[in-house]
Design a protein around this motif. Structure first.
Motif, PDB file in Angstrom:
ATOM      1  N   ALA A 134       1.010  -1.225   0.067  1.00 20.05           N
ATOM      2  CA  ALA A 134      -0.074  -0.194  -0.079  1.00 20.05           C
ATOM      3  C   ALA A 134       0.904   1.216   0.038  1.00 20.05           C
ATOM      4  O   ALA A 134       1.858   1.361   0.588  1.00 20.05           O
ATOM      5  N   ARG A 135       0.569   2.285  -0.755  1.00 18.33           N
ATOM      6  CA  ARG A 135       1.217   3.440  -0.833  1.00 18.33           C
ATOM      7  C   ARG A 135       0.130   4.750  -0.647  1.00 18.33           C
ATOM      8  O   ARG A 135      -0.590   5.066  -1.575  1.00 18.33           O
ATOM      9  N   LEU A 136       0.339   5.339   0.515  1.00 21.72           N
ATOM     10  CA  LEU A 136      -0.431   6.436   0.425  1.00 21.72           C
ATOM     11  C   LEU A 136       0.517   7.799   0.543  1.00 21.72           C
ATOM     12  O   LEU A 136       1.648   7.689   0.618  1.00 21.72           O
ATOM     13  N   ASP A 139      -1.516   1.270  -9.648  1.00 24.95           N
ATOM     14  CA  ASP A 139      -0.637   1.025 -10.734  1.00 24.95           C
ATOM     15  C   ASP A 139      -1.367   1.970 -11.789  1.00 24.95           C
ATOM     16  O   ASP A 139      -0.799   2.490 -12.612  1.00 24.95           O
ATOM     17  N   GLY A 140      -2.574   2.046 -11.791  1.00 24.33           N
ATOM     18  CA  GLY A 140      -3.312   2.632 -12.737  1.00 24.33           C
ATOM     19  C   GLY A 140      -3.479   4.317 -12.437  1.00 24.33           C
ATOM     20  O   GLY A 140      -4.044   4.932 -13.275  1.00 24.33           O
ATOM     21  N   GLY A 141      -2.972   4.800 -11.106  1.00 20.80           N
ATOM     22  CA  GLY A 141      -3.209   6.203 -10.900  1.00 20.80           C
ATOM     23  C   GLY A 141      -3.486   6.220  -9.264  1.00 20.80           C
ATOM     24  O   GLY A 141      -2.828   5.625  -8.710  1.00 20.80           O
ATOM     25  N   ILE A 142      -4.053   7.381  -9.042  1.00 22.70           N
ATOM     26  CA  ILE A 142      -4.267   7.736  -7.727  1.00 22.70           C
ATOM     27  C   ILE A 142      -5.553   7.908  -7.511  1.00 22.70           C
ATOM     28  O   ILE A 142      -6.529   8.491  -7.922  1.00 22.70           O
ATOM     29  N   ASP A 188      -5.193   1.589   8.059  1.00 25.91           N
ATOM     30  CA  ASP A 188      -5.583   0.247   7.570  1.00 25.91           C
ATOM     31  C   ASP A 188      -6.990   0.649   6.908  1.00 25.91           C
ATOM     32  O   ASP A 188      -7.414   0.092   5.466  1.00 25.91           O
ATOM     33  N   ARG A 189      -7.829   1.355   7.533  1.00 28.90           N
ATOM     34  CA  ARG A 189      -9.130   1.517   7.069  1.00 28.90           C
ATOM     35  C   ARG A 189      -9.210   2.312   5.646  1.00 28.90           C
ATOM     36  O   ARG A 189      -9.983   2.242   4.664  1.00 28.90           O
ATOM     37  N   LEU A 190      -8.284   3.364   5.826  1.00 30.93           N
ATOM     38  CA  LEU A 190      -8.338   4.307   4.557  1.00 30.93           C
ATOM     39  C   LEU A 190      -7.672   3.503   3.309  1.00 30.93           C
ATOM     40  O   LEU A 190      -8.029   3.525   2.220  1.00 30.93           O
ATOM     41  N   VAL A 191      -6.548   2.507   3.765  1.00 32.19           N
ATOM     42  CA  VAL A 191      -6.188   1.762   2.448  1.00 32.19           C
ATOM     43  C   VAL A 191      -7.263   0.770   1.906  1.00 32.19           C
ATOM     44  O   VAL A 191      -7.360   0.709   0.762  1.00 32.19           O
ATOM     45  N   ALA A 192      -7.958   0.255   2.928  1.00 32.05           N
ATOM     46  CA  ALA A 192      -8.907  -0.693   2.474  1.00 32.05           C
ATOM     47  C   ALA A 192      -9.958   0.079   1.549  1.00 32.05           C
ATOM     48  O   ALA A 192     -10.546  -0.333   0.484  1.00 32.05           O
ATOM     49  N   ALA A 193     -10.212   1.193   1.868  1.00 25.77           N
ATOM     50  CA  ALA A 193     -11.283   1.892   1.199  1.00 25.77           C
ATOM     51  C   ALA A 193     -10.796   2.316  -0.008  1.00 25.77           C
ATOM     52  O   ALA A 193     -11.324   2.268  -1.184  1.00 25.77           O
ATOM     53  N   GLY A 194      -9.471   2.844  -0.158  1.00 25.44           N
ATOM     54  CA  GLY A 194      -8.758   3.017  -1.516  1.00 25.44           C
ATOM     55  C   GLY A 194      -8.739   1.882  -2.329  1.00 25.44           C
ATOM     56  O   GLY A 194      -8.862   2.120  -3.483  1.00 25.44           O
ATOM     57  N   GLU A 195      -8.532   0.771  -2.021  1.00 22.88           N
ATOM     58  CA  GLU A 195      -8.128  -0.449  -2.472  1.00 22.88           C
ATOM     59  C   GLU A 195      -9.565  -0.846  -3.329  1.00 22.88           C
ATOM     60  O   GLU A 195      -9.364  -1.656  -4.301  1.00 22.88           O
ATOM     61  N   ALA A 196     -10.580  -0.461  -2.913  1.00 24.68           N
ATOM     62  CA  ALA A 196     -12.043  -1.003  -3.439  1.00 24.68           C
ATOM     63  C   ALA A 196     -12.456  -0.042  -4.534  1.00 24.68           C
ATOM     64  O   ALA A 196     -13.466  -0.286  -4.969  1.00 24.68           O
ATOM     65  N   MET A 200      -7.054  10.191 -10.772  1.00 30.53           N
ATOM     66  CA  MET A 200      -6.484  10.814 -11.702  1.00 30.53           C
ATOM     67  C   MET A 200      -5.043   9.909 -11.824  1.00 30.53           C
ATOM     68  O   MET A 200      -4.711   9.027 -11.254  1.00 30.53           O
ATOM     69  N   ALA A 201      -4.223  10.498 -12.915  1.00 31.39           N
ATOM     70  CA  ALA A 201      -3.053   9.937 -13.151  1.00 31.39           C
ATOM     71  C   ALA A 201      -1.761  10.776 -12.258  1.00 31.39           C
ATOM     72  O   ALA A 201      -2.081  11.570 -11.761  1.00 31.39           O
ATOM     73  N   GLU A 202      -0.893   9.768 -11.885  1.00 32.71           N
ATOM     74  CA  GLU A 202       0.088  10.387 -11.274  1.00 32.71           C
ATOM     75  C   GLU A 202       0.746  11.891 -11.761  1.00 32.71           C
ATOM     76  O   GLU A 202       1.293  12.815 -11.072  1.00 32.71           O
ATOM     77  N   ALA A 203       0.757  11.849 -12.989  1.00 36.46           N
ATOM     78  CA  ALA A 203       1.240  12.886 -13.636  1.00 36.46           C
ATOM     79  C   ALA A 203       0.230  14.317 -13.572  1.00 36.46           C
ATOM     80  O   ALA A 203       0.851  15.470 -13.798  1.00 36.46           O
ATOM     81  N   ASP A 204      -0.951  14.081 -12.823  1.00 36.61           N
ATOM     82  CA  ASP A 204      -1.789  15.038 -12.950  1.00 36.61           C
ATOM     83  C   ASP A 204      -1.652  15.818 -11.450  1.00 36.61           C
ATOM     84  O   ASP A 204      -2.337  16.779 -11.173  1.00 36.61           O
ATOM     85  N   VAL A 205      -0.837  15.344 -10.456  1.00 39.47           N
ATOM     86  CA  VAL A 205      -0.704  15.703  -9.454  1.00 39.47           C
ATOM     87  C   VAL A 205       0.899  16.211  -9.057  1.00 39.47           C
ATOM     88  O   VAL A 205       1.692  15.405  -9.696  1.00 39.47           O
ATOM     89  N   GLY A 206       1.142  17.104  -8.088  1.00 34.15           N
ATOM     90  CA  GLY A 206       2.439  17.281  -7.772  1.00 34.15           C
ATOM     91  C   GLY A 206       2.687  16.588  -6.306  1.00 34.15           C
ATOM     92  O   GLY A 206       1.773  16.775  -5.431  1.00 34.15           O
TER      93      GLY A 206
END
Length: 293
Positions: A3-5, A21-24, A48-56, A61-67
């Motif tokens: 997981a990568r926050l 892998d597909g973005g943020i 852990d709750r935040l990661v589980a929410a994100g993985e669902a 957006m793409a990584e290139a769209d954020v700083g």
């Protein structure tokens, strides 16, 4: 997949999310009213709750769209450790054994930038140097933390290029603070990886490359002061709180120790990588110049 926050800037506004892998996945858009930033998430014990929410969810957006910002932009404390690998101690050539306690100094959040943002070589000095390091992010507050229980206070890990102005760390007799705190001279990121247990940190391989050339390489199993010792020692004199970051020391091989010394200059690219933590990448620019890495 680990997981990568991350904390980011998008459309001029700060946010946080989960790197996929597909973005943020923009988690701040969904949970910002409850947890306004990652420090609040960590303090609530909700990683852990935040990661589980994100993985669902699918990426927004793409990584290139954020700083990229540093993982905890509003940390109360950033404490750095000096001389924490055996070969680094030997570089001083003073004939002394490793000290019984770690050398420490503070850094301000303003002295760091995020992943893919160039480091700033200041007008005051050309002696900008790199230092690849592993970062501990504190998850649970504590004072006088026993070493045996110290790892339970870790929320996660990140990477640091602890950029240093070598002549400015010698401006005074006893401290290095000024050479370690030039605005934008270092970096932390790319993200915050949740802590999963002692096996995750026992033998991390840490490397630093400059323009593709390997300059630093060592393993956390060789640290003079392991993670648990650092947490216990630091908590003796200050209360560690959620979101605090401890930058745990750099291996041998910084540019100052080359013969002749080699300083970072505009156009250089520095990559700090570690097992399971990814790669922190930053270019270099002169103070007053814009642009991204």
């Amino acid at each position: 997949m680990t997981a990568r926050l991350l904390s980011f800037i998008a459309g001029g506004k700060p946010g946080y999310g989960l790197a996929r892998d597909g973005g943020i996945v923009d988690l701040s858009a969904r949970h910002g009213s409850e947890w306004p930033d990652l420090r609040a998430v960590i303090e609530a014990g909700a990683v852990d709750r935040l990661v589980a929410a994100g993985e669902a969810l699918s990426p927004d957006m793409a990584e290139a769209d954020v700083g990229f910002d540093i993982p905890v932009p509003n940390a109360e404390k950033i404490i750095c450790v000096g001389v924490n690998y055996p070969d680094r101690n030997g570089e001083y050539k003073d004939g002394q054994e490793a000290p019984p306690n770690p050398s420490l100094f503070p850094r301000f959040a303003r002295s760091f930038v995020g992943h893919q943002v160039p480091l700033t070589r200041p007008k005051a000095s050309e002696q900008l140097d790199y230092e690849g390091e592993v970062v501990i992010v504190i998850g649970k507050a504590g004072r006088h933390i026993p070493e045996a229980h110290a790892l339970s206070h870790i929320a996660g890990l990140s990477l640091c290029n602890e950029g240093t102005l070598r002549d400015w760390v010698r401006h005074a007799k006893f401290n290095v603070t000024q050479g370690k705190n030039f605005d934008g001279s270092g970096a932390i990121g790319p993200w915050f990886v949740p802590f999963t247990g002692e096996d995750q940190i026992a033998d991390i391989e840490l490397t630093t490359r400059v323009n593709g050339e390997l300059r630093q390489s060592d393993r956390t199993s060789r640290m003079i002061f392991p993670f648990a010792k650092l947490i216990a020692y630091i908590s003796t004199f200050t209360t560690l709180v959620p979101g605090d970051m401890i930058v745990t020391g750099t291996p041998t091989g910084a540019g100052a120790r080359l013969d002749p010394p080699v300083w970072l200059k505009p156009g250089d690219m520095v990559e700090v990588a570690a097992t399971g933590l990814g790669t922190l990448v930053n270019g270099v620019r002169d103070e007053g110049e814009g642009g991204a890495a």
